[in-house]
Design an enzyme around this catalytic site. Structure first.
Site, PDB file in Angstrom:
ATOM      1  N   TYR A   1      36.596  42.417   3.953  1.00  0.00           N
ATOM      2  CA  TYR A   1      36.097  41.338   4.810  1.00  0.00           C
ATOM      3  C   TYR A   1      35.662  41.873   6.117  1.00  0.00           C
ATOM      4  CZ  TYR A   1      40.640  41.324   7.357  1.00  0.00           C
ATOM      5  OH  TYR A   1      41.359  41.857   8.352  1.00  0.00           O
TER       6      TYR A   1
ATOM      7  N   SER B   1      42.250  46.757  10.568  1.00  0.00           N
ATOM      8  CA  SER B   1      41.030  45.820  10.846  1.00  0.00           C
ATOM      9  C   SER B   1      40.388  46.630  11.824  1.00  0.00           C
ATOM     10  CB  SER B   1      41.597  44.716  11.412  1.00  0.00           C
ATOM     11  OG  SER B   1      40.173  43.875  11.658  1.00  0.00           O
TER      12      SER B   1
ATOM     13  N   GLY C   1       0.354  37.008  17.065  1.00  0.00           N
ATOM     14  CA  GLY C   1       0.080  36.932  18.412  1.00  0.00           C
ATOM     15  C   GLY C   1       0.274  38.009  19.194  1.00  0.00           C
TER      16      GLY C   1
ATOM     17  N   MET D   1      -0.365  41.235  19.113  1.00  0.00           N
ATOM     18  CA  MET D   1      -1.275  42.289  19.185  1.00  0.00           C
ATOM     19  C   MET D   1      -2.657  41.693  19.349  1.00  0.00           C
ATOM     20  SD  MET D   1       0.413  45.423  16.725  1.00  0.00           S
ATOM     21  CE  MET D   1       0.454  44.016  15.350  1.00  0.00           C
TER      22      MET D   1
ATOM     23  N   ARG E   1      -9.378  42.915  13.856  1.00  0.00           N
ATOM     24  CA  ARG E   1      -7.996  42.451  14.018  1.00  0.00           C
ATOM     25  C   ARG E   1      -6.753  43.318  13.636  1.00  0.00           C
ATOM     26  NH1 ARG E   1      -8.606  36.896  10.566  1.00  0.00           N
ATOM     27  NH2 ARG E   1      -7.867  35.764  12.486  1.00  0.00           N
TER      28      ARG E   1
ATOM     29  N   LYS F   1      -1.824  41.095   6.968  1.00  0.00           N
ATOM     30  CA  LYS F   1      -3.222  40.703   6.858  1.00  0.00           C
ATOM     31  C   LYS F   1      -3.981  41.238   5.991  1.00  0.00           C
ATOM     32  CE  LYS F   1      -4.628  39.150  10.810  1.00  0.00           C
ATOM     33  NZ  LYS F   1      -4.670  37.912  11.297  1.00  0.00           N
TER      34      LYS F   1
ATOM     35  N   HIS G   1       0.730  29.091  19.733  1.00  0.00           N
ATOM     36  CA  HIS G   1       1.496  30.088  20.145  1.00  0.00           C
ATOM     37  C   HIS G   1       3.111  29.920  20.551  1.00  0.00           C
ATOM     38  CE1 HIS G   1       3.183  33.512  22.825  1.00  0.00           C
ATOM     39  NE2 HIS G   1       2.704  34.195  21.831  1.00  0.00           N
TER      40      HIS G   1
ATOM     41  N   CYS H   1      36.957  43.311  12.905  1.00  0.00           N
ATOM     42  CA  CYS H   1      37.049  42.020  13.560  1.00  0.00           C
ATOM     43  C   CYS H   1      36.253  42.196  14.897  1.00  0.00           C
ATOM     44  CB  CYS H   1      38.315  41.645  13.890  1.00  0.00           C
ATOM     45  SG  CYS H   1      39.484  42.950  14.479  1.00  0.00           S
TER      46      CYS H   1
ATOM     47  N   ARG I   1      -0.102  34.859   4.257  1.00  0.00           N
ATOM     48  CA  ARG I   1       0.926  35.587   4.264  1.00  0.00           C
ATOM     49  C   ARG I   1       2.159  34.819   4.217  1.00  0.00           C
ATOM     50  NH1 ARG I   1       0.115  37.172  10.680  1.00  0.00           N
ATOM     51  NH2 ARG I   1       0.656  35.172  11.443  1.00  0.00           N
TER      52      ARG I   1
END
Ligand code: PEP
Ligand code: MG
Length: 884
Positions: free
Chosen positions: A860, A772, A116, A118, A107, A38, A467, A840, A351
């Site tokens: 991988y 693996s 929302g 805090m 704020r 903010k 919200h 894996c 934002r």
């Protein structure tokens, strides 16, 4: 003004850098980290010359220091005072001056958006005198009284911890007495009476009064906003999203502008593109004559933004231009808050906006197509975790639906569950394994825990930016909001919907894509990936170095995995193939058999079944590698429970029947029981001690490969041996297996899932074609933490109390388990240059862990089919981040 970002402020007298004015030059500091989303957004907008009310930001570091010492750092309030003076000079108003009172908002705003979660206090600076002054100055007594009652309410709730519902109930009671529907219909006198009532509530509940001195109010409010970083809902949110606890929140203090100054004033929130679908064009909501929290709290259902053009045309046009400019400046979809005070626009926030996975993909693709961002940036813009939401089921279009009511399609996906009416109930029932839907009049941050537990959310009030909508979208959970037909009676545990009454526990379905609320259970279908999905993932595939395979045990899973972009199977667990009906009986027969003949007979029955299993999988993965792991679990898992057997024996003998066979079975079952089965006769140990099953599996794999090749396909099967600790185990097993392959050339490798295997990875690599990493077992063994029950027994407590900031079974423990992985990679590659390396365990689908495996140099990752797209994206992110 300078801000230290390297060290923590110690509170030394005279230390500077707690506060930045919106127009201050932050120098080289990381403004987002220091001033929060903010604060940094307001500073940037100010720099662009946009209409931002004057103010300043107290840094996140100051919050961290306050949280550590539980004291306001020395010198902080002096800096705050100095900055307030600058605001007074710029505005000509005085803080506490009844002649021309300056009011401020206080704020929260962390570096990572936590919408929302805090606290915020508006209208600060009001007391009996300044309230009178405000009325005189504005010529609007009703407005001044409205602000005053709002201030007492917010200060009472946020700073003095008075339960918020007491104020809400007082408002409802007054509206009831006056026979009016909306707050805006209450008169000036009513609001004054409310304020007095609120003050009485504060005295009764908190044993104190709201201070009259504005500076005292400000100091307490700043402390309360700092404290809200540690509030339950903020902590729960950080856990859910893996946000570190030590970031702290910044606090912005800003001159109030008023959206509640009559019908030429308004307040609203808007996104530059639709946050649910990504569609281009401004998307938002506003309320005339209201203050900001009225919109987000969902107390009044707001109007769609385009309607603002009719009522406030000048401000609307200015807002459109501002929104377009901000999106261009940031190169991203913006989430904005604004207020219009007597026809004048003020920007209160901008934002990068939270969005659904679908919207993220569309926005990234559109922006890259328009040249606003690069392809690489587009890939980075889509969070790997957000794809899960996209892959959630939707309602089968063929299904017959009994739609009971409709609300707003606030967050896509469909969910079925039993009705619950409170967050506590949602948590309790979900923990007991029940699928639940959370139904609320509107949600507020205290409901977040319940929303995490629920499959979906349905609210009676609130718009697309309420919200409930924002939080559900962030979580990737289906939500329908603003369903006016829903009336909830929490105390009686019933809801009224479309003229019918339902009770807690009754089953409903919500469709977050259409806004429909449907009776009962509904057939759902798996989603098909969109063009945006395909495009962005193709870009990701062009970028990533890591391969992504799937853990799949059936031809159907293999097909789905392939559709989702898997480049093969990294783990085909064969145990489930033995667990199904007829096979389990044969398997039992085999384990219980004590002679070679019975054993051979059972294997002869099982072998063709296995051949068929492997053929199906190899066909589905034609041309791609398929790693089949030989049987892993301990044998006794296939046997009847010995207590059950004992009961059968007692029954038979009680009836004078022969129980000889059951006694024999019991003897075998008992002989196989182990104190620590996880450390016992499983994996390769079983393969060596009772080789028949492994050898049968090896033969079946070779036969399946041959058959599938003869069909003209390209089977690429690999055989994997589990739980190897000693190189000699693998050497022996491999020799035995290769003798069964009848000339088929099939690579043989091993799971690396024991610490010893990592330590002697060079020796094991000499016997293996691939490794693996079985990080599920490896985590269990390295940490000494049971994978079966630690999560529910003590890890949850560790996470709640902050002893651990992540669950090591979800996200790889880089410092511990990760070091073992790295050791095995180094040793393995050194001994065998051609060694292929994969993972894996569950971690293969976790974005943070995927980044680690990329850095560790694996070839991988392998994960469950639905996690494949997220892993592809995470692998691309890791490659892009490493190259920058
Ligand atoms: C592992 O241990 O990480 C693994 C993949 O094997 P399983 O979960 O089947 O023990
Ligand atoms: Mg394992």
């Amino acid at each position: 003004m300078t801000g230290s970002i390297d060290g923590m402020h110690t509170g030394t007298p005279g230390a500077r850098g707690f506060v930045y004015g919106f127009s201050d030059d932050p120098g080289a500091a990381d403004v987002l980290a220091l001033c929060g989303g903010k604060g940094s957004g307001l500073m940037r907008m100010r720099g662009l010359g946009l209409p931002v009310p004057e103010g300043f930001v107290i840094t996140t570091e100051t919050c961290v220091s306050y949280i550590q010492t539980r004291e306001m750092p020395e010198g902080l309030m002096d800096e705050v005072g100095e900055n307030l003076r600058r605001v007074e000079e710029a505005t000509g108003c005085g803080f506490g001056d009844p002649g021309n009172p300056l009011l401020v908002s206080v704020r929260s705003g962390a570096a990572v958006s936590m919408p929302g979660m805090m606290d915020t206090v508006l209208n600060l600076g009001l007391n009996s005198e300044t309230a009178r002054g405000l009325a005189e100055r504005t010529g609007d007594e009703r407005f001044a009284r409205d602000c005053h009652r709002r201030f007492i309410q917010a200060f009472g709730e946020i700073v003095l911890k008075v339960p918020g519902h007491l104020f809400e109930e007082a408002i409802e009671a007054m509206k009831g007495e006056r026979g009016v529907e909306a707050d805006t219909e209450l008169t000036s006198g009513d609001l004054e009476e409310l304020r007095v009532g609120f003050e009485e509530i504060v005295v009764r509940e908190a044993g104190t009064v709201v201070p009259e001195d504005p500076r005292g109010q400000l100091e307490l409010a700043i402390g309360a906003v700092f404290d809200s970083w540690l509030g339950e809902r903020a902590v729960a949110y950080r856990r859910e999203y893996g946000i570190p606890d030590d970031l702290g929140t910044a606090v912005t203090v800003q001159r109030m502008v008023f959206g509640n100054m009559g019908d030429t004033s308004a307040t609203g929130v808007a996104f530059t593109r639709n946050p649910a679908t990504g569609e281009q064009g401004l998307f938002g909501e506003f309320l005339l004559n209201a203050q900001g929290e009225d919109v987000v709290a969902g107390i009044r259902t707001p109007r769609p933004l385009p309607e603002m053009e009719e009522v406030l045309p000048g401000a609307y046009r200015q807002f459109l231009e501002t929104a377009e400019r901000l999106e261009r400046e940031y190169g991203d979809m913006q989430d904005m808050e604004f207020t219009i005070e007597r026809d004048r626009l003020y920007m209160l926030q901008t934002r990068s906006g939270k969005r659904t996975g679908a919207a993220a993909l569309k926005i990234a693709r559109d922006m890259a197509a328009d040249g606003l961002i690069s392809q690489a940036e587009a890939v980075l813009r889509v969070e790997a975790g957000s794809l899960d939401g996209l892959l959630h089921p939707r309602i089968d279009p063929e299904a017959h639906l009994e739609v009971l009511a409709r609300g707003l399609p606030a967050s896509p996906g469909a969910a079925t569950g039993s009705i619950v009416l409170t967050a506590g109930e949602a948590k309790e029932r979900a923990e007991a394994g029940e699928a639940v839907l959370l139904l609320r009049r509107e949600t507020n941050p205290d409901d977040v825990d319940g929303m995490i537990s629920a499959r979906g959310v349905l609210t009676a009030l609130g718009g697309m930016t309420s919200h409930a909508a924002v939080v559900a979208r962030g979580m990737g959970k289906p939500a329908v909001t603003g369903c006016n037909a829903l009336k909830i009676d929490t105390s009686r545990g019933v809801v009224h919907l479309g003229g019918e009454t339902f009770e807690v526990g009754d089953v409903l379905t919500v469709d977050g894509a259409s806004g429909a609320v449907i009776r009962g259970d509904v057939p759902l279908v798996a989603p098909e990936p969109s063009e945006d999905f395909e495009t962005v993932l193709r870009w990701a595939d062009e970028t990533r170095a890591l391969g992504v395979r799937a853990n799949a045990d059936t031809p159907e899973d293999a097909r789905r995995a392939r559709e989702l972009g898997a480049g093969g199977i990294g783990l085909c667990r064969t145990e489930h193939m033995f667990m199904e009906g007829e096979r389990l009986r044969i398997m039992r027969e085999m384990i219980l058999s004590e002679g070679d003949e019975a054993l051979a007979e059972a294997l002869t029955k099982l072998e063709p079944m296995q051949v068929e299993d492997f053929e199906g999988i190899l066909r589905a993965m034609d041309g791609l590698p398929v790693t089949v792991r030989l049987l892993d679990p301990p044998l006794h898992e296939f046997l009847p429970d010995s207590k059950d057997l004992a009961k059968v024996i007692a029954g038979r003998e009680g009836r004078g029947e022969d129980a000889g066979e059951q006694r024999r079975q019991l003897r075998v079952a008992e002989s196989l029981e182990e104190r620590n089965p996880m450390l016992g006769l499983r994996g390769v140990r079983l393969g060596l001690l009772r080789p028949e099953v492994y050898l049968m599996q090896a033969r079946a794999i070779a036969r399946a490969a041959r058959t599938v090749r003869e069909e003209g396909r390209d089977p690429r099967v690999e055989i994997m041996i589990p739980l190897v600790a000693f190189a000699s185990e693998l050497r022996k097993m491999r020799t035995m297996i290769e003798a069964e392959l009848a000339g088929e050339e099939i690579p043989v490798g091993t799971m690396i899932e024991l610490p010893r295997a990592c330590a002697v990875a060079d020796k094991i690599a000499a016997e293996a074609d691939f490794f693996s990493f079985g990080t599920n077992d490896l985590t269990q063994m390295v940490c000494g933490v049971s994978r079966d029950d630690a999560e529910e027994k003590f890890l949850a407590g560790y996470l709640n109390e902050g002893t651990l900031s992540f669950n090591p079974f979800q996200t790889i423990d880089r410092d511990g388990v990760g070091e073992f992985v790295k050791m095995a990679v180094d040793k393995g590659r050194e001994a065998n240059r051609g060694l292929k390396l994969g993972v894996c365990g569950e971690h293969g689908g976790d974005p943070k862990s995927v980044a680690f495996f990329h850095e560790a140099g694996l070839d991988y990752v392998s994960c469950s089919p639905f996690r494949v797209p997220g892993a592809r994206l995470a692998a691309a992110h890791a490659a892009l981040r490493q190259s920058t």
